[in-house]
Design a protein around this motif. Structure first.
Motif, PDB file in Angstrom:
ATOM      1  N   SER A   1       0.839  -1.153  -0.182  1.00  0.00           N
ATOM      2  CA  SER A   1      -0.025   0.010  -0.091  1.00  0.00           C
ATOM      3  C   SER A   1       0.822   1.306   0.063  1.00  0.00           C
ATOM      4  O   SER A   1       1.737   1.340   0.482  1.00  0.00           O
ATOM      5  CB  SER A   1      -0.794   0.079   1.414  1.00  0.00           C
ATOM      6  OG  SER A   1      -2.154  -0.864   1.227  1.00  0.00           O
ATOM      7  N   MET A   2       0.432   2.218  -0.625  1.00  0.00           N
ATOM      8  CA  MET A   2       1.008   3.559  -0.628  1.00  0.00           C
ATOM      9  C   MET A   2       0.796   4.070   0.583  1.00  0.00           C
ATOM     10  O   MET A   2      -0.562   4.363   1.160  1.00  0.00           O
ATOM     11  CB  MET A   2       0.762   4.545  -1.948  1.00  0.00           C
ATOM     12  CG  MET A   2       1.113   3.732  -3.182  1.00  0.00           C
ATOM     13  SD  MET A   2       0.409   4.243  -4.841  1.00  0.00           S
ATOM     14  CE  MET A   2      -1.183   3.295  -4.810  1.00  0.00           C
ATOM     15  N   ALA A   3       1.786   4.859   1.467  1.00  0.00           N
ATOM     16  CA  ALA A   3       1.403   5.210   2.928  1.00  0.00           C
ATOM     17  C   ALA A   3       1.292   6.717   2.595  1.00  0.00           C
ATOM     18  O   ALA A   3       1.367   7.354   3.691  1.00  0.00           O
ATOM     19  CB  ALA A   3       2.721   4.988   3.512  1.00  0.00           C
ATOM     20  N   ASN A   4       1.316   7.461   1.507  1.00  0.00           N
ATOM     21  CA  ASN A   4       1.238   8.777   1.391  1.00  0.00           C
ATOM     22  C   ASN A   4       0.254   9.174   0.631  1.00  0.00           C
ATOM     23  O   ASN A   4      -0.236   8.366  -0.383  1.00  0.00           O
ATOM     24  CB  ASN A   4       2.232   9.911   1.247  1.00  0.00           C
ATOM     25  CG  ASN A   4       3.200   9.244  -0.072  1.00  0.00           C
ATOM     26  OD1 ASN A   4       3.077   8.143  -0.421  1.00  0.00           O
ATOM     27  ND2 ASN A   4       3.919  10.108  -0.577  1.00  0.00           N
ATOM     28  N   ALA A   5      -0.429  10.238   0.731  1.00  0.00           N
ATOM     29  CA  ALA A   5      -1.546  10.859  -0.131  1.00  0.00           C
ATOM     30  C   ALA A   5      -1.016  11.309  -1.580  1.00  0.00           C
ATOM     31  O   ALA A   5      -0.022  11.832  -1.445  1.00  0.00           O
ATOM     32  CB  ALA A   5      -2.384  11.805   0.577  1.00  0.00           C
ATOM     33  N   PRO A   6      -1.869  11.220  -2.663  1.00  0.00           N
ATOM     34  CA  PRO A   6      -1.318  11.859  -3.987  1.00  0.00           C
ATOM     35  C   PRO A   6      -0.766  13.162  -3.833  1.00  0.00           C
ATOM     36  O   PRO A   6       0.043  13.382  -4.610  1.00  0.00           O
ATOM     37  CB  PRO A   6      -2.617  11.614  -4.879  1.00  0.00           C
ATOM     38  CG  PRO A   6      -3.551  10.689  -4.073  1.00  0.00           C
ATOM     39  CD  PRO A   6      -3.137  10.767  -2.777  1.00  0.00           C
ATOM     40  N   HIS A   7      -1.158  14.141  -3.219  1.00  0.00           N
ATOM     41  CA  HIS A   7      -1.212  15.161  -3.420  1.00  0.00           C
ATOM     42  C   HIS A   7       0.348  15.600  -2.675  1.00  0.00           C
ATOM     43  O   HIS A   7       1.117  16.401  -2.971  1.00  0.00           O
ATOM     44  CB  HIS A   7      -1.784  16.529  -2.571  1.00  0.00           C
ATOM     45  CG  HIS A   7      -1.930  16.192  -0.895  1.00  0.00           C
ATOM     46  ND1 HIS A   7      -2.361  15.424  -0.110  1.00  0.00           N
ATOM     47  CD2 HIS A   7      -1.177  16.932  -0.049  1.00  0.00           C
ATOM     48  CE1 HIS A   7      -2.251  15.394   1.037  1.00  0.00           C
ATOM     49  NE2 HIS A   7      -1.152  16.445   1.160  1.00  0.00           N
ATOM     50  N   THR A   8       0.836  14.709  -2.037  1.00  0.00           N
ATOM     51  CA  THR A   8       2.258  14.881  -1.219  1.00  0.00           C
ATOM     52  C   THR A   8       3.433  14.643  -2.418  1.00  0.00           C
ATOM     53  O   THR A   8       4.628  14.862  -2.015  1.00  0.00           O
ATOM     54  CB  THR A   8       2.324  14.075   0.003  1.00  0.00           C
ATOM     55  OG1 THR A   8       2.531  12.738  -0.368  1.00  0.00           O
ATOM     56  CG2 THR A   8       1.375  14.236   0.857  1.00  0.00           C
ATOM     57  N   LEU A   9       3.049  13.894  -3.274  1.00  0.00           N
ATOM     58  CA  LEU A   9       4.091  13.686  -4.330  1.00  0.00           C
ATOM     59  C   LEU A   9       4.845  14.677  -4.850  1.00  0.00           C
ATOM     60  O   LEU A   9       5.644  14.637  -5.481  1.00  0.00           O
ATOM     61  CB  LEU A   9       3.445  12.736  -5.459  1.00  0.00           C
ATOM     62  CG  LEU A   9       2.969  11.267  -5.181  1.00  0.00           C
ATOM     63  CD1 LEU A   9       2.814  10.476  -6.344  1.00  0.00           C
ATOM     64  CD2 LEU A   9       4.015  10.386  -4.451  1.00  0.00           C
TER      65      LEU A   9
END
Length: 354
Positions: free
Chosen positions: A159-167
C-alpha cells in the motif's frame, strides 16, 4: 433470459443495485475485466485469498478457479456467492455488490521507480521512498496499492503510505512501509542488499480501499502492524481536503515498537482536530512499561462503540484482524456490511494456505 453464448465481445456483466455494466471475455476473470474497464468493484489481493471481492451472483453461470476456503466457504458458494477475482463468466451474469463505485478508474500503468531513501522504523519495518518518473505523475486514491514486478515476473503488493498530493513535495516520493518476512523473496532484498538509487519496476494503482467521500458518517480507522500505511494516506488526504468527519484511529501491535510511527500520529493530532487515537498492544512485556490499552485491537473498538450502525469502518492489516473485525462489528454492533471497507495484507505464505 440469461445468454449462454458469448456476444462478439464477451459476456455482459451487470452489477446491482448500481446498474453498472461491462463486458468480460471468457479468458479473463470478472474482476480483471472490471479493472480493465474502470468499473470499481471491491477487491484486495486478486488471488482468491482475502475475500474482499466476494459478491452475490443473482443470475448466470461462472466457473471458479481455485481459492482459499477462508475467502469463500463451500456454504457461501451454495448460497450463490462468488469471488470475482477467480470467476470466469460462462453466460451473462448479474451480481449484487453494494460497494461498487465510480472511483476506481485511474489508469493502471507500469513504470520504473528509483529508490530515494530507506529508513528503518523498527527492527522489522523499513520506510521505503521511491522517486517516480518526472512529468507523468502517478494518479491514485489514498489507500490504494502498487505491485512490484520482480525480475522473475513474481509480484509483491504494498500500500502507498502517502496521499497523492504529497508527491509534489520535494524529496517525498512514493512512501511504502515494508515489514521483513524472513525468507521473503522481496523483503530479504529490501532488508539486505537494497541501496539508494536502485531501479525497481512497479505497476498500479490497484485496490478498492479508499475513503468514500459521499458519506458524512463518522469513521473508525482500524490498523494492525503495517496496515497503518494506507490509513496514514487516508489521514493525509482527509487533512488536505479538510474532511471534518469525526474519526477514531485504533492501531494495534504485539509490542509498542510495532506502532512504528506512533510519533507521527501524535504530531498530527493537532492538525486533525476531529481525530481521536487509541493505540493498542496485545503482548506487552514488563520492560515495555506499557500503560495504554491492551488486548486485540478490533475488540477495543467494541469496548468503546457498542453501536456502529451509523458508522463507516476502514480496516487494514493481517487477515485474521480484518476478518474478525467485520464479523464482530456486523454481528455485535449492527454495522451495515456495505459500510465495512478493508484491505487485508495477504502475504505469499497466506496465499499458499489451503
Amino acid at each position: 433470459m440469461t445468454s449462454a453464448a458469448p456476444h462478439e465481445t464477451g459476456f455482459h456483466i451487470t452489477v446491482e443495485p448500481s446498474g453498472r455494466h461491462f463486458t468480460a471475455h471468457s479468458d479473463e476473470t470478472i474482476l480483471s475485466a472490471a479493472i480493465r474497464l474502470g468499473v470499481g468493484l471491491p477487491y484486495g489481493c486478486k488471488d482468491g485469498a482475502c475475500g474482499s471481492c466476494k459478491c452475490k451472483k443473482l443470475s448466470g453461470e461462472v466457473t471458479l478457479d481455485s481459492h482459499q476456503s477462508k475467502a469463500l466457504s463451500a456454504e457461501e458458494e451454495l448460497k450463490g456467492y462468488i469471488l470475482t477475482c477467480r470467476a470466469h463468466a460462462k453466460t451473462d451474469v448479474v451480481l449484487e455488490s453494494r460497494q461498487v463505485t465510480e472511483a476506481g478508474a485511474h489508469p493502471i500503468r507500469k513504470m520504473p521507480a528509483r529508490v530515494l531513501a530507506l529508513q528503518k522504523k523498527s527492527h522489522d519495518v523499513v520506510l521505503l521512498r521511491l522517486q517516480l518518473p518526472a512529468g507523468e505523475p502517478l494518479q491514485f486514491h489514498a489507500g490504494q496499492y502498487v505491485e512490484f514486478i520482480l525480475r522473475d515476473g513474481a509480484r509483491r503488493s504494498y500500500s502507498m503510505a502517502n496521499a497523492p498530493h504529497t508527491l509534489s513535495e520535494p524529496g517525498t516520493g512514493l512512501e511504502l512501509h515494508i515489514r521483513h518476512l524472513p525468507g521473503g523473496k522481496f523483503t530479504d532484498h529490501v532488508f539486505g542488499a537494497m541501496k539508494e538509487k536502485e531501479i525497481l519496476r512497479i505497476e498500479g494503482p490497484y485496490g478498492s480501499f479508499f475513503l468514500r467521500e459521499d458519506s458524512a458518517k463518522p469513521i473508525i480507522l482500524l490498523a494492525s502492524g503495517t496496515g497503518f500505511a494506507p490509513i496514514k494516506a487516508l489521514l493525509e488526504h482527509m487533512k488536505f481536503k479538510a474532511i471534518d468527519r469525526p474519526a477514531t484511529l485504533y492501531w494495534g501491535g504485539r509490542r509498542p515498537e510495532d506502532l512504528y510511527m506512533d510519533d507521527w500520529v501524535l504530531d498530527h493530532l493537532a492538525e486533525l482536530p476531529n481525530l481521536r487515537y487509541v493505540p493498542v498492544v496485545s503482548n506487552a512485556v514488563p520492560e515495555d512499561n506499557w500503560t495504554g490499552r491492551t488486548g486485540f485491537v478490533h475488540r477495543a473498538v467494541l469496548e468503546d462503540f457498542k453501536d456502529l450502525s451509523g458508522h463507516q469502518v476502514y480496516a487494514c492489516g493481517a487477515p485474521i484482524v480484518v476478518d474478525s473485525a467485520k464479523q464482530d462489528y456486523v454481528a455485535e454492533a449492527g454495522l451495515p456490511e456495505e459500510e465495512f471497507f478493508a484491505d487485508a495484507f495477504t502475504t505469499e505464505a497466506d496465499k499458499a494456505l489451503p
